[in-house]
Design an enzyme around this catalytic site. Structure first.
Site, PDB file in Angstrom:
ATOM      1  CG  ASP A 283      -0.482   0.428 -16.074  1.00  0.00           C
ATOM      2  OD1 ASP A 283      -1.356   1.214 -15.662  1.00  0.00           O
ATOM      3  OD2 ASP A 283      -0.202   0.288 -17.274  1.00  0.00           O
TER       4      ASP A 283
ATOM      5  CD  GLU B 203       9.454   8.609  -5.654  1.00  0.00           C
ATOM      6  OE1 GLU B 203       9.123   8.970  -4.510  1.00  0.00           O
ATOM      7  OE2 GLU B 203      10.364   7.771  -5.860  1.00  0.00           O
TER       8      GLU B 203
ATOM      9  CG  ASP C 176       2.514   8.296  -9.111  1.00  0.00           C
ATOM     10  OD1 ASP C 176       2.077   7.197  -9.496  1.00  0.00           O
ATOM     11  OD2 ASP C 176       2.813   9.216  -9.902  1.00  0.00           O
TER      12      ASP C 176
END
Length: 287
Positions: free
Chosen positions: A193, A267, A229
């Site tokens: 997270d 992802e 990401d």
């Protein structure tokens, strides 16, 4: 398949890893659930899904350990009949509740395989793929997402994977109380997270305190592999990992995505939104 062998954990006063207030426990962001998750009726009643003890406990550590800032937001989620069936049948042999009261004999639990700890695995598809591609390495997959736990156990059974075990609960307690120093061959943290709001940055998993604990459980040469990401979190990861004196970066900065890390559904969702994924590969230095 070996039963989950445990030995009494050392008393807190005898623990060999430092205890740091504020160290966040480790659970993946895309887990989307809690260890107390269960059927809709069980959730409404607030009771455990597996009252007979055949599945993961709702709160395995109970009040044995101090409260700390959490790196995850528990959310209840429905468990499908197939996931519940996998948990009931397979948990007694392949599952482990993180109660902090016993030390795990990894050699017995994984039949002598070197073991990598994966913190946060979502629904377990990528974990199952990595286990299938590398049957000579054990994966201790830690999460609190009950549907994901059941899904991973089901995938392991259907694909004949004997090198996967599932740990339910707080990975900080697992690292500090239940794993011996130098017992892990690697650590994987994929897409934790990012806690994007500044006031929530203290909840991020990859912090100096977490690494100071985790690296004591890594054998020399063990690989630490993180991926995110979220650009600001990637920068923090690189800074924190680079500052840990027991680790060395295998690349000058970020690493190309290694072939052994599958493209996860989470992802893929980020890539569809234009996010850039960063991998970080560090190795535990020889003592």
């Amino acid at each position: 398949m070996s039963e989950n062998p445990l030995t009494p954990a050392p008393d807190a006063a005898e623990a060999d890893a430092p205890v740091t207030d504020g160290t966040p426990p480790a659970v993946a962001p895309d887990a989307g659930g809690s260890a107390a998750s269960g059927s809709a009726s069980a959730s409404r009643r607030g009771g455990p899904m597996f009252p007979d003890g055949t599945g993961p406990a709702a709160d395995p550590a109970g009040s044995h350990h101090e409260r700390r800032i959490r790196s995850f937001q528990p959310r209840r989620s429905r468990v499908s009949p197939s996931q519940a069936d996998a948990l009931r049948r397979l948990w007694p042999t392949w599952g482990l509740d993180i109660d902090g009261l016993s030390r795990i004999d990894l050699d017995a639990f994984f039949d002598g395989l070197p073991v990598i700890l994966e913190i946060g695995f979502g629904m377990g598809e990528a974990t199952a793929q990595m286990a299938a591609a590398d049957p000579g390495t054990g994966i201790l997959a830690c999460d609190v997402h009950t549907p994901g736990q059941g899904n991973l156990l089901g995938l392991a059974e259907r694909n004949g994977l004997t090198n996967v075990r599932v740990a339910n609960g707080d990975a900080i307690i697992l690292l500090r109380e239940m794993l011996a120093p130098g017992s892990l061959a690697g650590l994987r943290v994929y897409f934790p997270d990012p806690w994007p709001k500044k006031r929530h940055h203290k909840r991020r998993l990859i912090q100096p305190e977490f690494l100071a604990l985790a690296t004591t459980r890594l054998a020399p040469g063990a690989l630490v592999h993180c991926a995110t990401d979220w650009e600001p979190y990637a920068e923090q990861m690189l800074e924190v990992l680079s500052a840990e004196p027991t680790l060395e970066n295998l690349h000058s900065s970020y690493a190309p995505r290694p072939d052994f890390r599958p493209l996860t559904r989470f992802e893929g969702q980020g890539l569809d939104k234009g996010h850039v994924v960063h991998d970080l590969l560090f190795r535990r230095r020889a003592v």
